[in-house]
Design a protein around this motif. Structure first.
Motif, PDB file in Angstrom:
ATOM      1  N   MET A 120      65.181  26.240  36.045  1.00 27.77           N
ATOM      2  CA  MET A 120      66.346  25.429  35.751  1.00 27.77           C
ATOM      3  C   MET A 120      67.562  26.146  36.311  1.00 27.77           C
ATOM      4  O   MET A 120      67.754  27.342  36.070  1.00 27.77           O
ATOM      5  N   PRO A 142      67.517  17.753  31.601  1.00 26.37           N
ATOM      6  CA  PRO A 142      66.611  18.493  30.711  1.00 26.37           C
ATOM      7  C   PRO A 142      65.855  17.628  29.710  1.00 26.37           C
ATOM      8  O   PRO A 142      64.695  17.920  29.391  1.00 26.37           O
ATOM      9  N   HIS A 147      59.459  21.656  28.144  1.00 29.20           N
ATOM     10  CA  HIS A 147      59.270  23.073  28.474  1.00 29.20           C
ATOM     11  C   HIS A 147      58.090  23.576  27.655  1.00 29.20           C
ATOM     12  O   HIS A 147      58.179  23.718  26.436  1.00 29.20           O
ATOM     13  N   TYR A 159      58.419  23.596  33.223  1.00 30.84           N
ATOM     14  CA  TYR A 159      59.050  22.325  32.869  1.00 30.84           C
ATOM     15  C   TYR A 159      58.162  21.190  33.384  1.00 30.84           C
ATOM     16  O   TYR A 159      57.891  21.110  34.581  1.00 30.84           O
TER      17      TYR A 159
END
Length: 285
Positions: A120, A142, A147, A159
Protein backbone atom coordinates in the motif's frame (compact mmCIF):
# COMPACT_ATOMS: atom_id res chain seq x y z
CA UNK A 1 -33.35 -19.46 -15.85
CA UNK A 2 -32.37 -22.94 -16.93
CA UNK A 3 -29.81 -24.96 -18.90
CA UNK A 4 -31.10 -25.89 -22.34
CA UNK A 5 -30.29 -28.82 -24.60
CA UNK A 6 -27.26 -27.02 -26.00
CA UNK A 7 -25.82 -26.87 -22.50
CA UNK A 8 -25.86 -23.09 -22.32
CA UNK A 9 -27.78 -20.82 -19.98
CA UNK A 10 -31.21 -19.78 -21.17
CA UNK A 11 -33.96 -17.54 -19.88
CA UNK A 12 -31.53 -14.71 -19.16
CA UNK A 13 -34.02 -12.09 -20.34
CA UNK A 14 -36.49 -12.81 -17.56
CA UNK A 15 -36.95 -9.57 -15.55
CA UNK A 16 -36.10 -11.09 -12.17
CA UNK A 17 -32.93 -12.63 -13.63
CA UNK A 18 -31.80 -9.39 -15.28
CA UNK A 19 -31.89 -7.68 -11.87
CA UNK A 20 -29.12 -10.08 -10.78
CA UNK A 21 -27.33 -10.73 -14.10
CA UNK A 22 -27.76 -7.49 -16.09
CA UNK A 23 -26.01 -8.77 -19.21
CA UNK A 24 -25.37 -12.21 -20.68
CA UNK A 25 -23.38 -13.08 -23.78
CA UNK A 26 -22.09 -16.27 -25.35
CA UNK A 27 -18.62 -16.02 -26.90
CA UNK A 28 -17.18 -19.38 -27.85
CA UNK A 29 -13.56 -20.05 -26.93
CA UNK A 30 -11.56 -22.19 -29.39
CA UNK A 31 -9.60 -23.67 -26.50
CA UNK A 32 -11.30 -27.01 -25.91
CA UNK A 33 -10.46 -30.46 -27.27
CA UNK A 34 -14.15 -31.15 -27.93
CA UNK A 35 -16.02 -34.23 -26.86
CA UNK A 36 -18.38 -34.42 -23.92
CA UNK A 37 -17.74 -34.77 -20.21
CA UNK A 38 -19.88 -35.55 -17.19
CA UNK A 39 -18.82 -32.83 -14.73
CA UNK A 40 -18.49 -33.78 -11.08
CA UNK A 41 -17.10 -30.56 -9.58
CA UNK A 42 -17.55 -26.80 -9.85
CA UNK A 43 -14.22 -24.95 -9.62
CA UNK A 44 -14.09 -21.31 -8.50
CA UNK A 45 -11.32 -19.04 -9.81
CA UNK A 46 -10.27 -15.41 -9.91
CA UNK A 47 -9.05 -13.90 -13.17
CA UNK A 48 -6.00 -12.13 -11.65
CA UNK A 49 -7.03 -9.01 -13.55
CA UNK A 50 -9.51 -6.24 -12.83
CA UNK A 51 -11.21 -6.22 -16.26
CA UNK A 52 -13.51 -8.91 -17.70
CA UNK A 53 -12.50 -7.98 -21.24
CA UNK A 54 -8.90 -9.02 -20.55
CA UNK A 55 -9.96 -12.51 -19.46
CA UNK A 56 -12.45 -12.91 -22.31
CA UNK A 57 -9.92 -11.81 -24.93
CA UNK A 58 -7.29 -14.12 -23.46
CA UNK A 59 -9.65 -17.09 -23.58
CA UNK A 60 -10.45 -16.29 -27.24
CA UNK A 61 -6.78 -16.53 -28.28
CA UNK A 62 -5.76 -19.96 -29.49
CA UNK A 63 -2.18 -19.40 -28.36
CA UNK A 64 -3.27 -18.85 -24.74
CA UNK A 65 -4.25 -22.53 -24.40
CA UNK A 66 -6.70 -21.63 -21.61
CA UNK A 67 -10.47 -21.29 -21.38
CA UNK A 68 -13.27 -21.40 -18.85
CA UNK A 69 -17.00 -22.07 -18.97
CA UNK A 70 -18.11 -18.77 -17.39
CA UNK A 71 -16.59 -15.35 -16.77
CA UNK A 72 -18.45 -13.35 -14.10
CA UNK A 73 -17.84 -9.59 -14.17
CA UNK A 74 -17.86 -7.36 -11.12
CA UNK A 75 -21.30 -5.94 -11.96
CA UNK A 76 -22.82 -9.42 -12.27
CA UNK A 77 -22.63 -9.55 -16.08
CA UNK A 78 -21.91 -13.02 -17.38
CA UNK A 79 -20.09 -14.45 -20.39
CA UNK A 80 -20.24 -18.13 -21.29
CA UNK A 81 -17.29 -19.37 -23.34
CA UNK A 82 -17.47 -23.18 -23.23
CA UNK A 83 -20.54 -25.46 -23.13
CA UNK A 84 -20.89 -27.01 -19.69
CA UNK A 85 -20.64 -30.55 -21.05
CA UNK A 86 -17.29 -29.90 -22.76
CA UNK A 87 -13.75 -29.63 -21.43
CA UNK A 88 -12.52 -26.16 -20.51
CA UNK A 89 -8.81 -25.62 -19.91
CA UNK A 90 -9.13 -23.80 -16.59
CA UNK A 91 -7.52 -26.01 -13.93
CA UNK A 92 -4.25 -27.36 -15.27
CA UNK A 93 -2.32 -29.93 -13.25
CA UNK A 94 -4.69 -31.04 -10.53
CA UNK A 95 -5.92 -33.83 -8.27
CA UNK A 96 -8.96 -34.10 -6.03
CA UNK A 97 -10.47 -37.11 -4.27
CA UNK A 98 -9.33 -39.75 -6.70
CA UNK A 99 -9.57 -37.63 -9.85
CA UNK A 100 -6.52 -36.38 -11.76
CA UNK A 101 -6.74 -33.67 -14.38
CA UNK A 102 -9.88 -31.89 -13.24
CA UNK A 103 -10.37 -30.20 -16.61
CA UNK A 104 -12.00 -33.51 -17.57
CA UNK A 105 -14.29 -33.54 -14.53
CA UNK A 106 -15.35 -29.97 -13.83
CA UNK A 107 -17.12 -26.74 -14.74
CA UNK A 108 -15.11 -23.57 -14.10
CA UNK A 109 -16.22 -20.05 -13.17
CA UNK A 110 -13.70 -17.21 -13.54
CA UNK A 111 -14.69 -14.37 -11.22
CA UNK A 112 -13.25 -11.02 -12.28
CA UNK A 113 -10.97 -10.18 -9.37
CA UNK A 114 -7.40 -8.93 -9.27
CA UNK A 115 -6.32 -11.38 -6.60
CA UNK A 116 -3.46 -10.25 -4.39
CA UNK A 117 -1.34 -7.11 -4.03
CA UNK A 118 1.64 -6.85 -1.72
CA UNK A 119 1.83 -3.18 -0.85
CA UNK A 120 0.00 0.00 0.00
CA UNK A 121 1.42 3.39 -1.02
CA UNK A 122 -0.07 6.71 0.07
CA UNK A 123 -3.10 4.91 1.47
CA UNK A 124 -3.87 3.03 -1.76
CA UNK A 125 -3.30 -0.60 -2.66
CA UNK A 126 -0.76 -0.95 -5.46
CA UNK A 127 -0.43 -3.84 -7.96
CA UNK A 128 2.53 -6.15 -7.64
CA UNK A 129 3.03 -6.18 -11.40
CA UNK A 130 2.30 -3.93 -14.34
CA UNK A 131 -1.40 -4.47 -14.99
CA UNK A 132 -2.50 -2.19 -17.78
CA UNK A 133 -5.20 0.23 -16.74
CA UNK A 134 -4.97 -0.46 -13.00
CA UNK A 135 -5.43 3.02 -11.51
CA UNK A 136 -4.89 2.83 -7.72
CA UNK A 137 -7.17 5.85 -7.24
CA UNK A 138 -10.01 3.81 -8.75
CA UNK A 139 -9.11 0.22 -7.89
CA UNK A 140 -6.87 0.60 -4.85
CA UNK A 141 -9.27 1.93 -2.20
CA UNK A 142 -8.51 0.12 1.07
CA UNK A 143 -12.15 -0.78 1.81
CA UNK A 144 -12.21 -2.85 -1.40
CA UNK A 145 -9.39 -5.11 -0.20
CA UNK A 146 -8.95 -7.65 2.57
CA UNK A 147 -5.57 -7.65 4.37
CA UNK A 148 -5.12 -11.29 5.23
CA UNK A 149 -3.01 -14.44 5.12
CA UNK A 150 -3.78 -17.13 2.59
CA UNK A 151 -3.99 -20.61 4.17
CA UNK A 152 -1.30 -21.75 1.73
CA UNK A 153 0.90 -18.76 2.67
CA UNK A 154 0.43 -18.54 6.46
CA UNK A 155 3.46 -16.31 7.01
CA UNK A 156 2.66 -13.73 4.32
CA UNK A 157 -0.03 -11.10 4.66
CA UNK A 158 -1.30 -9.63 1.38
CA UNK A 159 -4.09 -7.37 0.16
CA UNK A 160 -6.83 -9.45 -1.53
CA UNK A 161 -9.44 -7.74 -3.66
CA UNK A 162 -12.94 -8.26 -2.28
CA UNK A 163 -15.65 -9.76 -4.45
CA UNK A 164 -18.62 -7.51 -5.13
CA UNK A 165 -22.14 -7.99 -3.84
CA UNK A 166 -23.28 -8.25 -7.47
CA UNK A 167 -20.90 -11.15 -8.12
CA UNK A 168 -21.96 -13.01 -5.00
CA UNK A 169 -25.66 -12.53 -5.81
CA UNK A 170 -25.07 -13.96 -9.28
CA UNK A 171 -23.18 -16.92 -7.82
CA UNK A 172 -26.04 -17.53 -5.38
CA UNK A 173 -28.20 -17.98 -8.47
CA UNK A 174 -25.75 -19.90 -10.67
CA UNK A 175 -24.23 -22.31 -8.17
CA UNK A 176 -27.39 -24.22 -7.16
CA UNK A 177 -28.53 -24.26 -10.79
CA UNK A 178 -25.33 -25.98 -11.95
CA UNK A 179 -25.13 -28.24 -8.87
CA UNK A 180 -28.71 -29.44 -9.35
CA UNK A 181 -28.62 -29.86 -13.13
CA UNK A 182 -25.36 -31.81 -13.25
CA UNK A 183 -25.67 -33.42 -9.80
CA UNK A 184 -22.25 -32.05 -8.92
CA UNK A 185 -20.45 -33.64 -5.99
CA UNK A 186 -18.61 -30.60 -4.67
CA UNK A 187 -17.76 -26.92 -5.12
CA UNK A 188 -13.99 -26.39 -4.81
CA UNK A 189 -11.44 -23.62 -5.10
CA UNK A 190 -8.66 -23.77 -7.68
CA UNK A 191 -6.25 -23.41 -4.77
CA UNK A 192 -7.51 -26.71 -3.30
CA UNK A 193 -7.12 -28.89 -6.37
CA UNK A 194 -4.06 -27.46 -8.19
CA UNK A 195 -0.88 -29.52 -8.02
CA UNK A 196 1.64 -29.17 -6.60
CA UNK A 197 -0.01 -27.59 -3.56
CA UNK A 198 0.56 -23.84 -3.51
CA UNK A 199 0.70 -23.49 -7.30
CA UNK A 200 -2.55 -21.50 -7.25
CA UNK A 201 -4.12 -19.19 -4.67
CA UNK A 202 -7.52 -18.51 -6.23
CA UNK A 203 -10.21 -17.71 -5.36
CA UNK A 204 -8.32 -16.58 -2.23
CA UNK A 205 -9.30 -15.60 1.33
CA UNK A 206 -11.67 -12.81 0.23
CA UNK A 207 -13.97 -15.39 -1.41
CA UNK A 208 -16.68 -17.04 0.76
CA UNK A 209 -15.91 -20.53 -0.53
CA UNK A 210 -17.51 -22.29 2.45
CA UNK A 211 -20.83 -20.67 1.56
CA UNK A 212 -20.78 -22.05 -1.98
CA UNK A 213 -19.60 -25.48 -0.88
CA UNK A 214 -22.81 -25.77 1.12
CA UNK A 215 -24.97 -25.80 -1.99
CA UNK A 216 -23.45 -29.14 -3.02
CA UNK A 217 -23.25 -30.35 0.59
CA UNK A 218 -26.99 -29.86 0.96
CA UNK A 219 -27.88 -31.55 -2.30
CA UNK A 220 -25.74 -34.58 -1.53
CA UNK A 221 -26.66 -34.88 2.15
CA UNK A 222 -30.31 -35.72 1.42
CA UNK A 223 -31.17 -35.57 5.12
CA UNK A 224 -33.55 -33.73 7.36
CA UNK A 225 -32.44 -31.37 10.13
CA UNK A 226 -31.78 -27.71 10.87
CA UNK A 227 -30.99 -25.44 7.93
CA UNK A 228 -30.36 -21.75 7.30
CA UNK A 229 -31.83 -19.52 4.58
CA UNK A 230 -29.08 -18.15 2.29
CA UNK A 231 -31.24 -16.02 -0.03
CA UNK A 232 -31.99 -12.39 0.77
CA UNK A 233 -35.68 -13.27 0.57
CA UNK A 234 -37.20 -16.74 0.26
CA UNK A 235 -40.87 -17.53 -0.30
CA UNK A 236 -42.47 -20.02 2.08
CA UNK A 237 -45.24 -21.62 0.01
CA UNK A 238 -48.29 -23.74 0.67
CA UNK A 239 -47.08 -26.58 -1.55
CA UNK A 240 -43.99 -27.92 -3.37
CA UNK A 241 -43.98 -25.61 -6.39
CA UNK A 242 -44.05 -21.97 -7.52
CA UNK A 243 -47.76 -22.21 -8.31
CA UNK A 244 -48.68 -22.45 -4.61
CA UNK A 245 -49.60 -19.42 -2.53
CA UNK A 246 -46.94 -17.58 -0.54
CA UNK A 247 -47.46 -18.08 3.19
CA UNK A 248 -44.55 -15.95 4.37
CA UNK A 249 -41.27 -14.44 3.24
CA UNK A 250 -38.14 -15.64 5.02
CA UNK A 251 -35.01 -13.50 5.24
CA UNK A 252 -31.34 -14.47 5.00
CA UNK A 253 -30.10 -16.21 8.15
CA UNK A 254 -33.49 -17.55 9.24
CA UNK A 255 -33.18 -20.96 10.91
CA UNK A 256 -35.67 -23.57 9.71
CA UNK A 257 -36.37 -27.24 10.38
CA UNK A 258 -36.53 -29.46 7.30
CA UNK A 259 -39.12 -32.18 7.80
CA UNK A 260 -38.97 -33.96 4.45
CA UNK A 261 -37.94 -33.53 0.82
CA UNK A 262 -40.20 -33.62 -2.22
CA UNK A 263 -38.06 -33.37 -5.34
CA UNK A 264 -36.25 -30.03 -5.18
CA UNK A 265 -38.64 -28.71 -2.53
CA UNK A 266 -38.45 -29.13 1.23
CA UNK A 267 -41.28 -29.13 3.75
CA UNK A 268 -40.05 -26.93 6.60
CA UNK A 269 -41.14 -25.64 9.96
CA UNK A 270 -40.30 -22.08 11.04
CA UNK A 271 -41.74 -20.66 14.23
CA UNK A 272 -45.41 -21.73 14.15
CA UNK A 273 -45.63 -22.03 10.37
CA UNK A 274 -45.17 -24.96 8.03
CA UNK A 275 -44.64 -24.68 4.30
CA UNK A 276 -42.38 -25.46 1.37
CA UNK A 277 -39.20 -23.76 0.17
CA UNK A 278 -36.90 -24.52 -2.76
CA UNK A 279 -33.88 -26.42 -1.47
CA UNK A 280 -31.43 -24.38 -3.60
CA UNK A 281 -31.67 -21.50 -1.12
CA UNK A 282 -31.10 -23.25 2.20
CA UNK A 283 -27.97 -24.87 3.64
CA UNK A 284 -27.46 -27.28 6.52
CA UNK A 285 -26.54 -25.51 9.77
Amino acid sequence: MFINDKHILDGMDEPHIKKIIPKFQYIRSPNTPGGSITPKFLVMHFTAHHLASSAINWFRMTESRVSCHLVLDRDGSLTQMVPFNMVGWHVGASYWKGHSGLNNHSIGIENVNYGACDRMVDGLVQPRRDSGGFDPKVWGKPDDWLHANHPLEPNIKRYWQRYTEAQLAALDLLTPLLVDHYRLREVVGHEEVATPSGRKTDPGPAFPLRHYKQFADFRNAGSEGTYTVVADELNLRGGPGPEYEIIAKLTRGTAIKVLKHEGKWALVAVDTKRGYVHESFIVKS
